[in-house]
Structure formats: structure tokens, C-alpha cells
Design an enzyme around this catalytic site. Structure first.
Site, PDB file in Angstrom:
ATOM      1  N   HIS A  50      -8.075  -1.360 -45.366  1.00 29.06           N
ATOM      2  CA  HIS A  50      -8.132  -2.590 -46.225  1.00 29.06           C
ATOM      3  C   HIS A  50      -7.899  -3.602 -45.582  1.00 29.06           C
ATOM      4  O   HIS A  50      -8.542  -4.731 -45.872  1.00 29.06           O
ATOM      5  CB  HIS A  50      -7.915  -2.604 -47.742  1.00 29.06           C
ATOM      6  CG  HIS A  50      -9.165  -1.195 -48.499  1.00 29.06           C
ATOM      7  ND1 HIS A  50     -10.276  -1.266 -48.559  1.00 29.06           N
ATOM      8  CD2 HIS A  50      -8.024  -0.041 -48.830  1.00 29.06           C
ATOM      9  CE1 HIS A  50     -10.301  -0.276 -49.134  1.00 29.06           C
ATOM     10  NE2 HIS A  50      -9.157   0.208 -49.173  1.00 29.06           N
ATOM     11  N   ASP A  89      -1.140   7.127 -29.385  1.00 28.99           N
ATOM     12  CA  ASP A  89      -0.821   6.462 -27.780  1.00 28.99           C
ATOM     13  C   ASP A  89      -0.145   5.225 -28.719  1.00 28.99           C
ATOM     14  O   ASP A  89       0.676   5.277 -27.074  1.00 28.99           O
ATOM     15  CB  ASP A  89      -2.100   6.139 -27.147  1.00 28.99           C
ATOM     16  CG  ASP A  89      -2.304   7.811 -26.509  1.00 28.99           C
ATOM     17  OD1 ASP A  89      -1.778   9.044 -27.297  1.00 28.99           O
ATOM     18  OD2 ASP A  89      -3.944   7.831 -25.944  1.00 28.99           O
ATOM     19  N   ASP A 180      -8.736   3.908 -56.505  1.00 30.33           N
ATOM     20  CA  ASP A 180     -10.341   5.537 -56.514  1.00 30.33           C
ATOM     21  C   ASP A 180     -10.045   6.099 -57.030  1.00 30.33           C
ATOM     22  O   ASP A 180     -11.792   6.472 -57.138  1.00 30.33           O
ATOM     23  CB  ASP A 180     -10.085   5.498 -54.550  1.00 30.33           C
ATOM     24  CG  ASP A 180     -10.447   4.731 -53.353  1.00 30.33           C
ATOM     25  OD1 ASP A 180     -11.863   3.243 -54.025  1.00 30.33           O
ATOM     26  OD2 ASP A 180      -9.606   3.624 -52.697  1.00 30.33           O
TER      27      ASP A 180
END
Length: 257
Positions: A50, A89, A180
Site C-alpha cells: 500500500h 537480491d 481485509d
């Protein structure tokens, strides 16, 4: 020159059941990240779901946090394997992946953090910050034990598949997202609704019973204490955006009266 791999102290704290209090960072700013590191939070989440973060801003924040004992976590925006690879990475060791709803998804996410033949993570070698550009000579063989995969459950479908998700080999912890979950249960904007709190409590108890670390977002100390009592060990209790706005509102209000 050989540099030892960085030990993931957050993963160790979760496995030890230690209380970990954290906050979201959505301002996408390295200086803000360093400021937050100079507080008493145990862990900080660089929010790529978000917050307006990209791979460059996440890198800069990881670099800022590296000088401090606080434990950095990166929340990604989705399950994209290429994004997971790139985030690992750049040196992220703990990933929080949102919207996980099945053991099948959990299995694919585990494969995304593992090198072949177990998984599908591509090798970057000396190109990557994770290996300190090749200075961590045994990174390929030690990376997996220092990566911590936390899967976020935030829907009735995820709750239904909770056991399968939690017991997927390679999943280190489960995190419950009440906001949510509330919306998907029909209580939009009401994460504190009794039905939602009950679902969260049942999820925490279930994951804890399965022997897997479980965390939750909770901004209420008494509710967090209750969740702690039934098995939750790591919490997100705020966000840089919320802290700044609340402090600003309170300051102005003091001078308006």
C-alpha cells in the site's frame, strides 16, 4: 575476501516465541526509516503493498536500517516470483506476502525463495547486494536458512485453508490481517467487530496449536494482550503515516484550545 552471511535475528526471535512489536513504514523514505529505527520497535515493515515503494526505495530503506538492531521486513504487493527474486537480491531476508488463501499458493511462494532444484529463485551472484556482490562466498548454500517467509491471511478462504498454509514446509510464520478480513466478512472498516475478533482469535489459536509462530495487526493494547495470551507473538501496532498524522493533529489541537 569472505564476508559471513547476516543472521536473521527476526526469524530466530519468532522461533523462540519472543514478543516482537513492529510498525508499518509507508512513507517510502530512507530518512524516515532511520528515524523509526531510533525507537523501541523490534521490527519495521517496509510496505510495498500500500505504500508508494519500488525496488529502489526499498533498497535505500534496507541500507538505512542496516546500521541499527531493528529487524527489517519487506511486504510485497503480490505473489509475483520475479518481484520476490529481486527483493531477496537487494538483501531482504524476511518477506511478508499478502492475500494468501491456499496451501497451493503457499507452496509456490516457498519455491520462489528457494534455489533449484527445490525452488525457482534465479541466481544473481556477484550482481546482488544480498551476496555483498560476491563477498558472501557461501551465500547460495546458506541463504535459505536465513530467509524468513511470513504469509498473511486476510480472507475467509485463507482462514478455511489455514492449517494447510501453516503446515506447508518452508513457511516460517503466519500473520493475520484483520482489516481485509473484516471487509471480506462483510464488515468493511470494522476490524474490531466481535465476529472479526472471534475469527482472528480462532486463527491465532489454531496456528499456535500447530506450532507455527503467529502474528497480527492490532492497535489496541488490551486486545493485543488478549491475542498474546492465546498464542500471538509478533504484532504490528502502528504505522509511520498514522504516527505522524496523529502527533500533528494533537499538536495543533493543543494550540487551538
Amino acid at each position: 575476501m569472505h564476508v559471513p552471511i547476516i543472521e536473521n535475528s527476526f526469524k530466530r526471535a519468532l522461533n523462540a516465541g519472543q514478543l516482537q512489536l513492529g510498525a508499518f513504514m509507508a512513507l517510502a523514505d530512507a530518512t524516515t526509516a532511520e528515524l523509526m529505527a531510533n525507537t523501541d520497535f523490534d521490527w519495521l515493515v517496509i510496505d510495498g503493498e500500500h505504500g508508494p515503494n519500488d525496488i529502489n526505495s526499498i533498497t535505500r530503506q534496507l541500507q538505512s536500517l542496516a546500521a541499527y538492531p531493528v529487524k527489517p521486513v519487506v511486504r510485497l504487493k503480490d505473489h509475483n516470483v520475479a518481484n520476490i527474486k529481486q527483493t531477496l537480491d537487494i538483501g531482504a531476508q524476511t518477506l511478508l506476502i499478502p492475500m494468501v488463501e491456499s496451501s497451493g499458493q503457499a507452496t509456490q511462494l516457498v519455491k520462489a525463495i528457494q534455489y533449484a532444484p527445490k525452488g525457482v529463485r534465479g541466481l544473481g551472484g556477484g550482481l546482488t547486494r544480498a551476496t555483498r556482490w560476491g563477498a558472501i562466498t557461501d551465500y547460495l548454500h546458506k541463504a535459505e536458512e536465513e530467509i524468513c517467509l511470513v504469509l498473511q491471511i486476510e480472507s475467509p478462504e485463507g482462514i478455511e485453508e489455514l492449517e494447510g498454509i501453516a503446515l506447508t514446509e518452508g513457511v516460517d510464520a503466519v500473520f493475520i490481517g484483520p482489516a481485509d478480513l473484516a471487509a471480506s466478512m462483510g464488515y468493511l472498516g470494522q476490524p474490531g467487530h466481535p465476529d472479526v475478533c472471534l475469527a482472528v482469535e480462532q486463527a491465532i489459536e489454531k496456528v499456535h496449536t500447530l506450532g507455527k509462530p503467529v502474528g497480527v495487526f492490532c492497535g489496541e493494547p488490551l486486545q493485543a494482550k488478549r491475542y498474546r495470551e492465546i498464542g500471538a507473538s509478533f504484532f504490528l501496532i502502528g504505522a509511520d503515516t498514522m504516527l505522524l498524522k496523529t502527533a500533528a493533529d494533537h499538536l495543533v489541537a493543543r494550540f487551538r484550545t
